[in-house]
Write an enzyme that holds these catalytic residues in place. Structure first.
Site, PDB file in Angstrom:
ATOM      1  N   THR A 110      36.858  21.496  48.296  1.00 28.67           N
ATOM      2  CA  THR A 110      36.816  20.121  47.621  1.00 28.67           C
ATOM      3  C   THR A 110      38.020  19.540  48.006  1.00 28.67           C
ATOM      4  O   THR A 110      37.816  17.973  48.293  1.00 28.67           O
ATOM      5  CB  THR A 110      36.971  20.207  46.060  1.00 28.67           C
ATOM      6  OG1 THR A 110      35.875  20.881  45.696  1.00 28.67           O
ATOM      7  CG2 THR A 110      36.744  18.912  45.350  1.00 28.67           C
ATOM      8  N   HIS A 140      51.448  56.651  37.765  1.00 27.97           N
ATOM      9  CA  HIS A 140      50.923  55.769  38.844  1.00 27.97           C
ATOM     10  C   HIS A 140      52.299  55.605  39.996  1.00 27.97           C
ATOM     11  O   HIS A 140      51.798  55.606  40.942  1.00 27.97           O
ATOM     12  CB  HIS A 140      50.525  54.448  38.355  1.00 27.97           C
ATOM     13  CG  HIS A 140      49.449  54.427  37.580  1.00 27.97           C
ATOM     14  ND1 HIS A 140      48.098  54.686  37.993  1.00 27.97           N
ATOM     15  CD2 HIS A 140      48.970  53.951  36.353  1.00 27.97           C
ATOM     16  CE1 HIS A 140      47.179  54.501  37.329  1.00 27.97           C
ATOM     17  NE2 HIS A 140      47.761  54.063  36.179  1.00 27.97           N
ATOM     18  N   PRO A 181      36.854  30.907  45.852  1.00 29.68           N
ATOM     19  CA  PRO A 181      37.244  29.652  45.195  1.00 29.68           C
ATOM     20  C   PRO A 181      38.601  29.704  45.417  1.00 29.68           C
ATOM     21  O   PRO A 181      39.516  30.430  45.627  1.00 29.68           O
ATOM     22  CB  PRO A 181      36.912  30.202  43.824  1.00 29.68           C
ATOM     23  CG  PRO A 181      35.861  31.179  43.952  1.00 29.68           C
ATOM     24  CD  PRO A 181      36.061  32.016  45.139  1.00 29.68           C
ATOM     25  N   GLY A 182      39.152  28.378  45.498  1.00 31.01           N
ATOM     26  CA  GLY A 182      40.390  27.815  45.631  1.00 31.01           C
ATOM     27  C   GLY A 182      41.025  27.893  46.831  1.00 31.01           C
ATOM     28  O   GLY A 182      42.290  27.794  47.233  1.00 31.01           O
ATOM     29  N   THR A 183      40.095  27.960  47.946  1.00 29.96           N
ATOM     30  CA  THR A 183      40.573  27.993  49.354  1.00 29.96           C
ATOM     31  C   THR A 183      40.687  26.428  50.005  1.00 29.96           C
ATOM     32  O   THR A 183      40.789  26.379  51.063  1.00 29.96           O
ATOM     33  CB  THR A 183      39.562  28.771  50.282  1.00 29.96           C
ATOM     34  OG1 THR A 183      38.118  28.475  50.055  1.00 29.96           O
ATOM     35  CG2 THR A 183      39.937  30.304  49.865  1.00 29.96           C
ATOM     36  N   HIS A 237      52.258  57.425  31.406  1.00 33.05           N
ATOM     37  CA  HIS A 237      50.999  56.819  32.214  1.00 33.05           C
ATOM     38  C   HIS A 237      51.448  56.130  33.428  1.00 33.05           C
ATOM     39  O   HIS A 237      50.934  56.316  34.519  1.00 33.05           O
ATOM     40  CB  HIS A 237      50.031  55.976  31.351  1.00 33.05           C
ATOM     41  CG  HIS A 237      48.885  55.597  31.891  1.00 33.05           C
ATOM     42  ND1 HIS A 237      47.610  56.168  31.624  1.00 33.05           N
ATOM     43  CD2 HIS A 237      48.642  54.546  32.717  1.00 33.05           C
ATOM     44  CE1 HIS A 237      46.744  55.324  32.421  1.00 33.05           C
ATOM     45  NE2 HIS A 237      47.136  54.360  33.106  1.00 33.05           N
ATOM     46  N   GLU A 238      52.343  54.819  33.357  1.00 31.08           N
ATOM     47  CA  GLU A 238      52.867  54.382  34.701  1.00 31.08           C
ATOM     48  C   GLU A 238      53.603  54.865  35.308  1.00 31.08           C
ATOM     49  O   GLU A 238      53.734  54.528  36.563  1.00 31.08           O
ATOM     50  CB  GLU A 238      53.479  53.033  33.838  1.00 31.08           C
ATOM     51  CG  GLU A 238      52.593  52.128  32.979  1.00 31.08           C
ATOM     52  CD  GLU A 238      51.420  51.489  33.594  1.00 31.08           C
ATOM     53  OE1 GLU A 238      51.455  51.460  34.941  1.00 31.08           O
ATOM     54  OE2 GLU A 238      50.340  51.219  32.815  1.00 31.08           O
ATOM     55  N   ASP A 290      41.542  51.943  34.980  1.00 31.48           N
ATOM     56  CA  ASP A 290      41.612  52.774  36.125  1.00 31.48           C
ATOM     57  C   ASP A 290      40.319  53.414  36.522  1.00 31.48           C
ATOM     58  O   ASP A 290      40.094  53.366  37.769  1.00 31.48           O
ATOM     59  CB  ASP A 290      42.664  53.863  35.894  1.00 31.48           C
ATOM     60  CG  ASP A 290      44.235  53.067  35.679  1.00 31.48           C
ATOM     61  OD1 ASP A 290      44.432  52.033  36.084  1.00 31.48           O
ATOM     62  OD2 ASP A 290      44.720  53.763  34.850  1.00 31.48           O
ATOM     63  N   GLY A 313      33.493  29.401  51.198  1.00 30.67           N
ATOM     64  CA  GLY A 313      34.643  30.106  51.023  1.00 30.67           C
ATOM     65  C   GLY A 313      34.707  30.451  49.598  1.00 30.67           C
ATOM     66  O   GLY A 313      34.303  30.057  48.602  1.00 30.67           O
TER      67      GLY A 313
END
Length: 659
Positions: A259, A479, A254-256, A475-476, A550, A252
């Site tokens: 361990t 978007h 990472p972080g799922t 610019h933002e 982008d 899976g």
């Protein structure tokens, strides 16, 4: 995979920050090898003291014959002379003369004693010394003549002075070898490099992590619990002829929780549990990895039934192929061969289950994954909305929460988050609340923690010129406006022109949890990503380097559409994606030069067409673009509510409400 995607205006001059803070403020515990270090220090100190004690020759003065004859012999101060090994004459002063001023140095010495020799004189030969002494004593009475004695002695001082440096060197190397052994449970000496360094959790040991601490992952947890149940009640399965699986592979992102699942299994299984990392098999010494594999399985068989857990098995289980053809003896390959033999070879492996975890199954050797070695592959995917809600419930449990904190709402606002991401956000939210001297953790703290985890810390102190700030604002805004009027773009949450991490501004989206992506959705996402660059060209009639992030994302998406997903009409339903990873070893591309030119041309046409479409959308809504940019320059952060007041409700959201 991030949960909240964003188009950010990236500063190309930003560099990686190497001064990272530690993950927590805990001070590391003292090294267990300090006890052995003190032992070596004490031994060296004792040897030095013994050497100084025996070497009392520093308190004996050298004297020449003339000084001896004029100052000692003529004054009748000499009690006796002892000739040692026919080389050195030790001269003793009479006890009643030691109180004189000229002999004060004898009684004031650090290791002073009246019984030892006080002067030393080197003689050429015994005959010459006796002749000179006899001539010097002519005219002396019988009582005043000096008694001369001859002795043969072993010089322990000289012997010790030779041995001390060698002893210090040996002790130093012993100390260094113990330090190199580090966490070796066998003592960490030079002769234990081939021993396994696996940590053993004995039967009956209560693990701090149980299956109750694992939220979500119901299917994966059920499979792992079945293995645990087999170890506890083997008769239930063996009476039907079933055999215990030899290996279970946890796969899976990472972080799922791979361990974490193994930690819970260690406590629930109630059998000896050996845990080790794949990298611990590999050393700079050839053959150590294979030896450690043999020793690990030997220890596990002695305590059968038992479980072996190998974390990050891709460190030793990488596919054997042409990449290692030029190496005469590869340590990882010999370790893998030994692991394959132990898993399913001629030797008996009864009662030992091997549990392994990896997030790179594509690089593992096929022989390792075949049935008979790792019989079961358990896939741990990123949690769904319901599973995220359960995970939030686990991590919110120890926190002091405000009444406005809702786990279901947090789960809805964090699509694509892994269990580790959720744990990090909960911890960051508590830290933020504590920093603000709050008594409880509020919903706004979780939102701030989410933004910080994804985008980095706000850098309000970063100096930006008014002209650059205006460019970032448009610019933002580009978007935001482009994504607002495109049907298949994810819902916009907020936009900001406050520098965060390495970005100068960002637009935050809430992605839908899709399993597949259509062609129209791909194209709309590309158009929204190009909105910032298009807005700069429309407003300033000039473009900047701020669209680097982008353009990188757009180019990768376009190549994926054309070369991987078969979404291009001219290329057709052809995919050059290699899920097995075999083409990674090929220096060239898996297609001809003509096909490469065709792919490049179609990618360029696709991106260019999307860019022109984005410019048309922004030209149509130019007034809204300017208003939103001015609002950003004024407030720096614009939330969804302000966007709806300025741009109106999105058409896609109105359609959903009608349905």
């Amino acid at each position: 995979m991030t949960s909240v995607s964003k188009n950010r205006m990236k500063n190309p001059h930003d560099k990686e920050d190497k001064n990272q803070l530690p993950d927590n403020g805990k001070i590391s515990p003292p090294n267990e090898s300090y006890g052995s270090s003190w032992f070596y220090i004490i031994v060296v100190a004792l040897m030095t003291v013994i050497y100084l004690t025996l070497n009392n020759t520093n308190e004996i003065r050298e004297i020449s014959w003339s000084d001896f004859e004029q100052n000692l012999l003529a004054e009748h101060d000499v009690e006796k002379i002892v000739v040692i090994n026919k080389e050195v004459a030790n001269i003793y002063i009479k006890q009643d003369r030691l109180n004189d001023e000229k002999y004060k140095w004898i009684t004031d010495g650090v290791l002073s004693t009246k019984e030892r020799a006080h002067y030393r004189m080197t003689i050429g030969s015994v005959e010459t010394f006796e002749n000179k002494l006899q001539q010097a004593q002519e005219g002396f009475s019988k009582e005043d003549k000096i008694d001369v004695q001859y002795q043969n002695q072993t010089s322990w001082v000289n012997l010790f002075s030779w041995l001390l440096p060698f002893a210090i060197i040996i002790l130093f190397w012993l100390f260094m070898i113990r330090r190199m052994g580090g966490g070796n449970p066998k003592g960490g000496t030079l002769f234990n490099f081939g021993k396994s360094t696996a940590k053993l959790t004995e039967k009956g040991t209560k693990s701090p992590v149980t299956f109750n601490d694992i939220a979500g992952l119901k299917e994966a947890k059920a499979e792992v619990m079945e293995v645990v149940d087999f170890l506890k009640n083997p008769e239930r399965y063996t009476k039907l002829g079933a055999k215990i699986p030899k290996g279970v592979m946890l796969v899976g992102p990472p972080g799922t929780g791979k361990t974490l699942m193994a930690k819970a299994m260690a406590g629930e299984a109630q059998v000896p549990f050996f845990s080790i990392s794949g990298s611990e098999f590999v050393e700079m010494f050839v053959g150590v990895g294979a030896s450690r594999v043999r020793d690990l399985f030997k220890r596990a068989k002695e305590k059968a039934p038992s479980i072996i857990f190998i974390d990050e098995i891709d460190a030793v289980g990488r596919s054997r192929g042409k990449i290692n053809a030029f190496q005469a003896n590869d340590e990882r390959e010999s370790t893998l061969n030994q692991l394959l033999t132990e898993l399913d070879g001629f030797g008996q492996n009864t009662g030992v289950i091997v549990l392994a975890a990896t997030n790179r199954p594509d690089v593992l050797d096929k022989a390792l994954l075949r049935p008979g070695r790792f019989d079961r592959h358990i896939y741990l995917e990123l949690p769904t909305k319901e599973e995220r809600e359960e995970i939030f419930g686990v991590h919110l449990r120890p926190l002091k929460l405000s009444k406005n904190v809702d786990g279901a709402q947090l789960a809805k606002l964090s699509p694509g988050f892994s269990g580790a991401d959720i744990a990090n956000i909960c911890n960051e939210a508590a830290l933020i609340a504590a920093r603000k001297n709050k008594k409880v953790v509020e919903h706004t703290d979780f939102m701030e923690a989410r933004d910080r985890v994804i985008g980095g810390v706000e850098r309000k102190s970063k100096i930006i010129s008014p002209k650059e700030k205006e460019i970032v604002a448009y610019h933002e805004a580009g978007h935001a406006v482009a994504s607002w009027y495109l049907e298949h773009v994810d819902a916009l949450v907020k936009i900001s022109i406050i520098p965060r991490g390495k970005s100068l501004g960002s637009a935050w989206y809430l992605p839908e949890e899709r399993q597949i992506v259509t062609k129209s959705q791909f194209i709309d996402q590309i158009c929204a990503s190009l909105g910032g660059r298009a807005a700069e060209e429309i407003i300033f009639d000039e473009i900047s380097t701020g669209a680097l992030d982008d353009l990188e994302k757009v180019t990768k998406q376009a190549y994926a559409m054309v070369a991987y997903y078969g979404l291009n009409d001219e290329i057709g339903p052809i995919s050059f994606y290699d899920s097995s990873g075999q083409n990674d070893r090929i220096l060239g591309k898996p297609y001809s030069e003509d096909m490469a030119k065709l792919i490049d041309q179609n990618v360029q046409n696709l991106v260019t067409a999307a860019y022109e479409r984005t410019k048309k959308v922004l030209l149509k809504h130019r007034d809204e673009l300017k208003k939103l940019a001015q609002l950003l320059l004024k407030e720096e952060v614009v939330e969804k509510e302000s966007l709806e007041r300025l741009l109106g409700k999105r058409e896609i959201e109105l359609l959903v409400k009608k349905e």
